[in-house]
Scaffold this motif. Structure first.
Motif, mmCIF file in Angstrom:
data_model
loop_
_atom_site.group_PDB
_atom_site.id
_atom_site.type_symbol
_atom_site.label_atom_id
_atom_site.label_comp_id
_atom_site.label_asym_id
_atom_site.label_seq_id
_atom_site.Cartn_x
_atom_site.Cartn_y
_atom_site.Cartn_z
ATOM 1 N N LYS A 43 2.860 -17.686 0.997
ATOM 2 C CA LYS A 43 2.894 -16.460 1.213
ATOM 3 C C LYS A 43 0.681 -17.150 1.805
ATOM 4 C CE LYS A 43 5.352 -12.805 0.389
ATOM 5 N NZ LYS A 43 4.449 -11.628 -0.501
ATOM 6 N N GLU A 46 -4.912 -14.476 -0.609
ATOM 7 C CA GLU A 46 -5.410 -12.676 -0.393
ATOM 8 C C GLU A 46 -6.786 -12.526 -1.441
ATOM 9 O OE1 GLU A 46 -2.286 -9.639 -0.432
ATOM 10 O OE2 GLU A 46 -2.346 -9.882 -2.785
ATOM 11 N N VAL A 48 -8.297 -9.953 -3.964
ATOM 12 C CA VAL A 48 -7.649 -8.971 -4.788
ATOM 13 C C VAL A 48 -8.552 -8.345 -4.717
ATOM 14 C CG1 VAL A 48 -6.452 -8.940 -7.465
ATOM 15 C CG2 VAL A 48 -6.195 -11.205 -6.033
ATOM 16 N N GLY A 63 -7.905 -5.184 -3.331
ATOM 17 C CA GLY A 63 -7.619 -5.741 -1.830
ATOM 18 C C GLY A 63 -6.691 -4.360 -2.334
ATOM 19 N N ASP A 64 -6.010 -4.090 -0.355
ATOM 20 C CA ASP A 64 -5.170 -2.410 -1.046
ATOM 21 C C ASP A 64 -3.432 -3.138 -1.496
ATOM 22 O OD1 ASP A 64 -5.334 -2.651 3.323
ATOM 23 O OD2 ASP A 64 -6.688 -1.656 0.730
ATOM 24 N N SER A 65 -3.020 -4.231 -1.550
ATOM 25 C CA SER A 65 -2.026 -3.930 -2.863
ATOM 26 C C SER A 65 -2.019 -4.256 -4.079
ATOM 27 C CB SER A 65 -1.512 -5.431 -2.305
ATOM 28 O OG SER A 65 -2.431 -6.753 -2.327
ATOM 29 N N VAL A 66 -3.812 -3.704 -4.089
ATOM 30 C CA VAL A 66 -3.858 -3.883 -6.010
ATOM 31 C C VAL A 66 -4.570 -2.588 -6.430
ATOM 32 C CG1 VAL A 66 -3.356 -6.519 -6.293
ATOM 33 C CG2 VAL A 66 -5.909 -5.404 -5.463
ATOM 34 N N LYS A 67 -5.162 -1.888 -5.368
ATOM 35 C CA LYS A 67 -5.829 -0.652 -6.090
ATOM 36 C C LYS A 67 -4.820 0.783 -6.664
ATOM 37 C CE LYS A 67 -9.135 -0.472 -1.124
ATOM 38 N NZ LYS A 67 -8.588 -0.278 -0.363
ATOM 39 N N LYS A 89 3.583 -5.570 -11.238
ATOM 40 C CA LYS A 89 4.537 -5.874 -10.060
ATOM 41 C C LYS A 89 5.383 -6.588 -10.062
ATOM 42 C CE LYS A 89 3.618 -1.687 -8.069
ATOM 43 N NZ LYS A 89 3.258 -1.193 -6.312
ATOM 44 N N GLU A 91 5.696 -8.655 -7.498
ATOM 45 C CA GLU A 91 5.403 -8.695 -6.925
ATOM 46 C C GLU A 91 3.633 -9.972 -6.720
ATOM 47 O OE1 GLU A 91 7.184 -6.606 -6.783
ATOM 48 O OE2 GLU A 91 6.191 -4.706 -5.846
ATOM 49 N N ASP A 92 2.783 -8.928 -8.184
ATOM 50 C CA ASP A 92 2.287 -9.904 -7.818
ATOM 51 C C ASP A 92 2.216 -10.960 -8.646
ATOM 52 O OD1 ASP A 92 1.920 -6.454 -9.788
ATOM 53 O OD2 ASP A 92 0.466 -7.407 -7.999
#
Length: 118
Positions: A43, A46, A48, A63-67, A89, A91-92
């Motif tokens: 990937k 990105e 964080v 980042g949106d994935s960690v908000k 998670k 995915e982290d």
């Protein structure tokens, strides 16, 4: 030349927490931007969390994935920034890099591995 030294990565179970640290060789007041990025296998890297503009009242973006699960903080006296990650998670899982933009140049730490797995 700015040196960035990360620490705090490791293996953590899903739902757990971890705190990363990044110590800079220069005052963080001289950084226009400073924060954390990550890159998982296959990937793109990105963002964080990162603050923009030097000074006490800088703006921090996530980042949106960690908000909602991540808190960025800084210790100006120690020239250190932190990334507190909660409710981790799988995915982290990624290599987390400290980044700084100083006098128009980008600097990166060596990276620290975070693995979220049971």
């Amino acid at each position: 030349q700015v040196q960035l030294v990360e620490s705090g990565g490791g293996l953590v179970q899903p739902g757990g927490s971890l705190r990363l640290s990044c110590a800079a060789s220069e005052s963080i007041f001289t950084m226009y931007r400073m924060g954390w990025y990550r890159q998982a296998p296959g990937k793109e890297r990105e963002m964080v969390a990162e603050f923009f503009e030097g000074g006490v009242a800088g703006l921090t973006e996530y980042g949106d994935s960690v908000k909602g699960r991540t808190t960025f903080s800084r210790n100006n006296d120690k020239n250190t920034v932190y990334l507190q990650m909660d409710t981790l998670k799988p995915e982290d899982t990624a290599v987390y890099y400290c980044h700084a933009l100083h006098r128009g140049r980008d600097y990166w730490g060596q990276g620290t591995q975070v693995t979220v797995s049971s």
